[in-house]
Design a protein around this motif. Sequence first.
Motif, PDB file in Angstrom:
ATOM      1  N   ARG A 233       0.812  -1.212   0.000  1.00  0.00           N
ATOM      2  CA  ARG A 233       0.000   0.000   0.000  1.00  0.00           C
ATOM      3  C   ARG A 233       0.849   1.266   0.000  1.00  0.00           C
ATOM      4  N   TRP A 234       2.044   1.183   0.576  1.00  0.00           N
ATOM      5  CA  TRP A 234       2.901   2.366   0.668  1.00  0.00           C
ATOM      6  C   TRP A 234       3.728   2.598  -0.588  1.00  0.00           C
ATOM      7  N   PHE A 235       3.568   1.754  -1.592  1.00  0.00           N
ATOM      8  CA  PHE A 235       4.434   1.844  -2.764  1.00  0.00           C
ATOM      9  C   PHE A 235       4.320   3.194  -3.468  1.00  0.00           C
ATOM     10  N   ASP A 236       3.117   3.725  -3.605  1.00  0.00           N
ATOM     11  CA  ASP A 236       2.943   4.988  -4.335  1.00  0.00           C
ATOM     12  C   ASP A 236       3.662   6.141  -3.645  1.00  0.00           C
ATOM     13  N   HIS A 237       3.781   6.074  -2.321  1.00  0.00           N
ATOM     14  CA  HIS A 237       4.550   7.101  -1.618  1.00  0.00           C
ATOM     15  C   HIS A 237       6.045   6.929  -1.898  1.00  0.00           C
ATOM     16  N   VAL A 238       6.502   5.692  -2.014  1.00  0.00           N
ATOM     17  CA  VAL A 238       7.902   5.460  -2.387  1.00  0.00           C
ATOM     18  C   VAL A 238       8.158   5.990  -3.798  1.00  0.00           C
TER      19      VAL A 238
ATOM     20  N   THR B  51      -1.156   7.125 -10.004  1.00  0.00           N
ATOM     21  CA  THR B  51      -0.852   6.164  -8.950  1.00  0.00           C
ATOM     22  C   THR B  51      -2.008   5.179  -8.790  1.00  0.00           C
ATOM     23  N   ALA B  52      -1.734   4.050  -8.148  1.00  0.00           N
ATOM     24  CA  ALA B  52      -2.788   3.072  -7.905  1.00  0.00           C
ATOM     25  C   ALA B  52      -3.719   3.527  -6.786  1.00  0.00           C
ATOM     26  N   ARG B  53      -3.187   4.322  -5.870  1.00  0.00           N
ATOM     27  CA  ARG B  53      -3.970   4.835  -4.747  1.00  0.00           C
ATOM     28  C   ARG B  53      -3.756   6.329  -4.621  1.00  0.00           C
ATOM     29  N   ARG B  54      -4.733   7.002  -4.048  1.00  0.00           N
ATOM     30  CA  ARG B  54      -4.637   8.451  -3.919  1.00  0.00           C
ATOM     31  C   ARG B  54      -3.569   8.837  -2.892  1.00  0.00           C
ATOM     32  N   ILE B  55      -2.676   9.738  -3.302  1.00  0.00           N
ATOM     33  CA  ILE B  55      -1.602  10.210  -2.426  1.00  0.00           C
ATOM     34  C   ILE B  55      -2.178  11.146  -1.355  1.00  0.00           C
TER      35      ILE B  55
ATOM     36  N   LEU C  44      -8.817  -2.057  -5.067  1.00  0.00           N
ATOM     37  CA  LEU C  44      -7.384  -2.004  -4.780  1.00  0.00           C
ATOM     38  C   LEU C  44      -7.100  -0.929  -3.748  1.00  0.00           C
ATOM     39  N   ASP C  45      -7.821   0.203  -3.844  1.00  0.00           N
ATOM     40  CA  ASP C  45      -7.564   1.325  -2.948  1.00  0.00           C
ATOM     41  C   ASP C  45      -8.103   1.071  -1.543  1.00  0.00           C
ATOM     42  N   SER C  46      -9.133   0.198  -1.437  1.00  0.00           N
ATOM     43  CA  SER C  46      -9.783   0.025  -0.151  1.00  0.00           C
ATOM     44  C   SER C  46      -9.370  -1.242   0.581  1.00  0.00           C
ATOM     45  N   SER C  47      -8.789  -2.218  -0.128  1.00  0.00           N
ATOM     46  CA  SER C  47      -8.422  -3.476   0.517  1.00  0.00           C
ATOM     47  C   SER C  47      -6.941  -3.546   0.790  1.00  0.00           C
ATOM     48  N   PRO C  48      -6.528  -4.257   1.838  1.00  0.00           N
ATOM     49  CA  PRO C  48      -5.104  -4.355   2.152  1.00  0.00           C
ATOM     50  C   PRO C  48      -4.360  -5.096   1.065  1.00  0.00           C
TER      51      PRO C  48
END
Length: 237
Positions: A75-80, A134-138, A220-224
């Motif tokens: 989940r933290w990949f987009d921040h990386v 990104t896959a998830r919202r930053i 993807l954004d809501s599940s671990p």
Amino acid sequence: MRQRWPLHDRAVPVVAWRIVIVLAAVLAEAWNIVNMVRDGEPPTEHFAYFTVQANILVIILMLWMLRSREEHRPRWFDHVRGAITAYIVLTGLVYAVLLAQPDEVWSWSIEYTNAAQHRFIPWMVGLDWLLVPTARRIRVSRAAWWMAYPIGYLVASWLRGGLIDGWFPYPFLDPGEHGGWAGLVGPTGQVLLAFLIGILLVATVGRLRYRAPGPAAASLDSSPSSTSSRPYSNSSP
């Protein structure tokens, strides 16, 4: 049904673009290493440059994205991804504003390694961030943590230069260039402020560019995630 943005993670143009980035970065650093061995530059100095470290991080990031699918990343990949993008883009900007000689900023006669690591790769990675959501919202507030690496680099450089061998990778970190440690407040503060503003801008662009392509992205954004259980002359970095 909303149509998916064409420049997604598995799109052929995106994959090709990232392969070009990897090849350009690997060639530049390999060239640097050849020059390092030929000129007798200590590896402990060469790999201490933020430019070199940022370009190595880019290689790791691009290979990671090429080898794994979005749904298999933590989940933290987009921040990386955002942090490394900020580091390499700011590397290019700091070089152009503070480190390059006046005749180097727009010159095309500089060595390939310099051009690649300070110009081509920063803008190629920046475009990748701008065009491939990104896959998830930053979360912009969390992007403040991206400053941990630049601050850690700063402290490590001062500890090394001040306590170990007296060598500083950049003039804005060298107290001898500014009349003592107190003289570093201005130049170092400017660089840190530039990094903070740049990081927040990169995070904001990532958040604004985010677009969920449909139900799959929402899940993807809501599940671990299943995987959740960083120089003066033409020849120097």
